[in-house]
Design a protein around this motif. Structure first.
Motif, PDB file in Angstrom:
ATOM      1  N   LEU A  50      -1.072   8.075 -13.800  1.00 29.59           N
ATOM      2  CA  LEU A  50      -0.952   9.505 -13.539  1.00 29.59           C
ATOM      3  C   LEU A  50      -1.887   9.870 -12.391  1.00 29.59           C
ATOM      4  O   LEU A  50      -3.071   9.528 -12.418  1.00 29.59           O
ATOM      5  CB  LEU A  50      -1.326  10.282 -14.802  1.00 29.59           C
ATOM      6  N   ILE A  51      -1.325  10.568 -11.388  1.00 28.29           N
ATOM      7  CA  ILE A  51      -2.130  11.020 -10.250  1.00 28.29           C
ATOM      8  C   ILE A  51      -1.866  12.504  -9.999  1.00 28.29           C
ATOM      9  O   ILE A  51      -0.901  13.068 -10.527  1.00 28.29           O
ATOM     10  CB  ILE A  51      -1.825  10.221  -8.965  1.00 28.29           C
ATOM     11  N   GLY A  52      -2.714  13.128  -9.196  1.00 32.27           N
ATOM     12  CA  GLY A  52      -2.490  14.506  -8.798  1.00 32.27           C
ATOM     13  C   GLY A  52      -1.527  14.560  -7.620  1.00 32.27           C
ATOM     14  O   GLY A  52      -1.643  13.765  -6.685  1.00 32.27           O
ATOM     15  N   THR A  53      -0.564  15.466  -7.668  1.00 34.25           N
ATOM     16  CA  THR A  53       0.429  15.546  -6.593  1.00 34.25           C
ATOM     17  C   THR A  53      -0.163  16.096  -5.295  1.00 34.25           C
ATOM     18  O   THR A  53       0.333  15.805  -4.211  1.00 34.25           O
ATOM     19  CB  THR A  53       1.611  16.435  -7.012  1.00 34.25           C
ATOM     20  N   SER A  54      -1.224  16.882  -5.385  1.00 32.07           N
ATOM     21  CA  SER A  54      -1.796  17.502  -4.183  1.00 32.07           C
ATOM     22  C   SER A  54      -2.629  16.540  -3.353  1.00 32.07           C
ATOM     23  O   SER A  54      -2.682  16.639  -2.130  1.00 32.07           O
ATOM     24  CB  SER A  54      -2.648  18.710  -4.575  1.00 32.07           C
ATOM     25  N   ASN A  55      -3.302  15.576  -4.021  1.00 33.15           N
ATOM     26  CA  ASN A  55      -4.193  14.681  -3.289  1.00 33.15           C
ATOM     27  C   ASN A  55      -3.910  13.199  -3.524  1.00 33.15           C
ATOM     28  O   ASN A  55      -4.492  12.342  -2.855  1.00 33.15           O
ATOM     29  CB  ASN A  55      -5.658  14.980  -3.640  1.00 33.15           C
ATOM     30  N   GLY A  56      -3.046  12.862  -4.476  1.00 35.45           N
ATOM     31  CA  GLY A  56      -2.726  11.463  -4.743  1.00 35.45           C
ATOM     32  C   GLY A  56      -3.849  10.696  -5.409  1.00 35.45           C
ATOM     33  O   GLY A  56      -3.831   9.457  -5.445  1.00 35.45           O
ATOM     34  N   LEU A  57      -4.845  11.407  -5.954  1.00 37.43           N
ATOM     35  CA  LEU A  57      -5.987  10.766  -6.603  1.00 37.43           C
ATOM     36  C   LEU A  57      -5.847  10.806  -8.123  1.00 37.43           C
ATOM     37  O   LEU A  57      -4.937  11.439  -8.662  1.00 37.43           O
ATOM     38  CB  LEU A  57      -7.278  11.463  -6.190  1.00 37.43           C
ATOM     39  N   TYR A  72       0.836  -1.193   0.000  1.00 41.89           N
ATOM     40  CA  TYR A  72       0.000   0.000   0.000  1.00 41.89           C
ATOM     41  C   TYR A  72       0.877   1.252   0.000  1.00 41.89           C
ATOM     42  O   TYR A  72       1.806   1.378   0.785  1.00 41.89           O
ATOM     43  CB  TYR A  72      -0.893  -0.014   1.233  1.00 41.89           C
ATOM     44  N   GLY A  73       0.587   2.216  -0.926  1.00 45.16           N
ATOM     45  CA  GLY A  73       1.343   3.460  -0.970  1.00 45.16           C
ATOM     46  C   GLY A  73       1.414   4.018  -2.376  1.00 45.16           C
ATOM     47  O   GLY A  73       0.802   3.490  -3.312  1.00 45.16           O
ATOM     48  N   ILE A  74       2.178   5.111  -2.519  1.00 40.48           N
ATOM     49  CA  ILE A  74       2.386   5.764  -3.815  1.00 40.48           C
ATOM     50  C   ILE A  74       3.859   5.623  -4.186  1.00 40.48           C
ATOM     51  O   ILE A  74       4.732   6.057  -3.430  1.00 40.48           O
ATOM     52  CB  ILE A  74       1.986   7.249  -3.755  1.00 40.48           C
ATOM     53  N   TYR A  75       4.128   5.047  -5.339  1.00 41.91           N
ATOM     54  CA  TYR A  75       5.497   4.789  -5.765  1.00 41.91           C
ATOM     55  C   TYR A  75       5.750   5.457  -7.121  1.00 41.91           C
ATOM     56  O   TYR A  75       5.079   5.125  -8.109  1.00 41.91           O
ATOM     57  CB  TYR A  75       5.746   3.279  -5.878  1.00 41.91           C
ATOM     58  N   GLN A 123       1.764  13.574 -11.225  1.00 42.36           N
ATOM     59  CA  GLN A 123       2.904  12.693 -10.930  1.00 42.36           C
ATOM     60  C   GLN A 123       2.702  11.367 -11.642  1.00 42.36           C
ATOM     61  O   GLN A 123       1.602  10.807 -11.629  1.00 42.36           O
ATOM     62  CB  GLN A 123       3.033  12.462  -9.423  1.00 42.36           C
ATOM     63  N   VAL A 124       3.756  10.865 -12.261  1.00 35.71           N
ATOM     64  CA  VAL A 124       3.719   9.554 -12.912  1.00 35.71           C
ATOM     65  C   VAL A 124       4.108   8.502 -11.882  1.00 35.71           C
ATOM     66  O   VAL A 124       5.133   8.625 -11.206  1.00 35.71           O
ATOM     67  CB  VAL A 124       4.677   9.505 -14.115  1.00 35.71           C
ATOM     68  N   VAL A 125       3.278   7.460 -11.743  1.00 33.68           N
ATOM     69  CA  VAL A 125       3.501   6.434 -10.718  1.00 33.68           C
ATOM     70  C   VAL A 125       3.592   5.046 -11.341  1.00 33.68           C
ATOM     71  O   VAL A 125       3.137   4.813 -12.469  1.00 33.68           O
ATOM     72  CB  VAL A 125       2.376   6.445  -9.664  1.00 33.68           C
ATOM     73  N   ASP A 126       4.184   4.137 -10.582  1.00 28.11           N
ATOM     74  CA  ASP A 126       4.320   2.743 -10.984  1.00 28.11           C
ATOM     75  C   ASP A 126       3.022   2.017 -10.646  1.00 28.11           C
ATOM     76  O   ASP A 126       2.690   1.844  -9.472  1.00 28.11           O
ATOM     77  CB  ASP A 126       5.505   2.128 -10.238  1.00 28.11           C
ATOM     78  N   LEU A 127       2.290   1.562 -11.664  1.00 29.79           N
ATOM     79  CA  LEU A 127       0.993   0.918 -11.429  1.00 29.79           C
ATOM     80  C   LEU A 127       1.114  -0.490 -10.883  1.00 29.79           C
ATOM     81  O   LEU A 127       0.130  -1.052 -10.396  1.00 29.79           O
ATOM     82  CB  LEU A 127       0.182   0.886 -12.737  1.00 29.79           C
ATOM     83  N   GLU A 128       2.295  -1.087 -10.958  1.00 24.02           N
ATOM     84  CA  GLU A 128       2.461  -2.422 -10.409  1.00 24.02           C
ATOM     85  C   GLU A 128       2.486  -2.395  -8.882  1.00 24.02           C
ATOM     86  O   GLU A 128       2.281  -3.413  -8.228  1.00 24.02           O
ATOM     87  CB  GLU A 128       3.748  -3.045 -10.951  1.00 24.02           C
ATOM     88  N   ARG A 129       2.741  -1.222  -8.296  1.00 21.53           N
ATOM     89  CA  ARG A 129       2.803  -1.114  -6.837  1.00 21.53           C
ATOM     90  C   ARG A 129       1.875  -0.040  -6.273  1.00 21.53           C
ATOM     91  O   ARG A 129       1.710   0.060  -5.063  1.00 21.53           O
ATOM     92  CB  ARG A 129       4.243  -0.820  -6.389  1.00 21.53           C
TER      93      ARG A 129
END
Length: 272
Positions: free
Chosen positions: A139-146, A2-5, A208-214
């Motif tokens: 892709l998520i928003g940096t302010s809310n992580g959504l 669980y988290g943002i990577y 923010q670009v994130v790793d969808l595998e994690r």
């Protein structure tokens, strides 16, 4: 877990290369099929180029070979170049050619980047380009992580990638040469240097670009909180199960410890 990577840098570069291929193919096709015709009809671009080439031939800067190919002369004297550049008619034609060329490349880039950075994200309904999707990144928003909003996708494309990193870079490159690449260089440095690997267009759009595998992307805070509670409950259940297993193991060990001394006593009696 669980988290943002943040997405790995290699994956981001690979995704951008894939998107650039889409942009290049679209750009070339649009230029040949549409923009070149518009330039000729509105500004008579081909005729401007012929006039400019003829001036170069008149000044001995270029010539047509036996096959009719336009060839530039390599050993032109400084006096000839100075005379060529100081001709006011040539200056006007050169300025108009540059003006039309800037419009051409700006429109071509707009269409290419529109496809890569806006149309595909709209088709996928999650803000991802084709390159990001193929590299399993989101892709998520940096302010809310959504999950990103449409205005963020639009700002990322229109302001960050197109206006600042493309058109402004082309304009600066035209004015100051290679030093005009400073914006692209700055964006690259930011992507490598920042903890979340944010490029300039990400900072502008708040993405923010994130790793969808994690990383799991949520649509709203309630969904994220519900999943966090469920995750915490599962972890608590796993911890309780671990404690129970540890207790069973401890009890079995104690039983084994009680039996062993008796066996040893019987063995001693037999030996006697």
């Amino acid at each position: 877990m669980y988290g943002i990577y943040p997405a790995k840098l290699f994956g981001r570069v690979a995704a951008f290369v894939l998107d650039c291929i889409i942009i290049f193919v679209t750009l070339v096709a649009f230029e040949n099929l549409v923009m070149s015709k518009i330039s000729n009809k509105v500004w008579d671009y081909d005729n401007l180029m012929k006039q400019y080439e003829q001036y170069q031939i008149d000044y001995g800067i270029a010539y047509y070979d036996e096959d009719g190919n336009y060839v530039s002369v390599s050993d032109v004297s400084d006096e000839t170049w100075d005379a060529f550049k100081s001709n006011t008619d040539i200056q006007k034609i050169a300025a108009k050619i540059s003006y039309v060329g800037m419009i051409d490349i700006s429109v071509d880039l707009f269409v290419g980047e529109l496809i890569a950075f806006l149309i595909f994200p709209i088709i996928f309904k999650d803000g991802r380009t084709l390159g990001l999707k193929m590299m399993h990144m989101g892709l998520i928003g940096t302010s809310n992580g959504l999950r990103v909003k449409f205005w963020q996708v639009l700002a990322r494309f229109l302001v960050g990638l197109y206006a600042v990193e493309s058109v402004l870079t082309v304009g600066l490159f035209y004015l100051i040469g290679p030093f005009g690449l400073v914006i692209v260089l700055a964006s690259t440095i930011l992507m490598f240097a920042t903890k979340k690997h944010l490029a300039l267009h990400d900072i502008i759009a708040g993405t923010q670009v994130v790793d969808l595998e994690r990383t799991i992307i949520y649509d709203n805070p309630g969904e994220r909180e519900a999943h966090a509670a469920e995750y915490a409950k599962e972890k608590e259940h796993e911890e309780e199960k671990r404690r129970q297993n540890a207790m069973k193991y401890s009890q079995n060990s104690e039983k084994i410890g009680l039996i062993l001394p008796r066996d040893e006593d019987e063995k001693e009696k037999k030996d006697k």
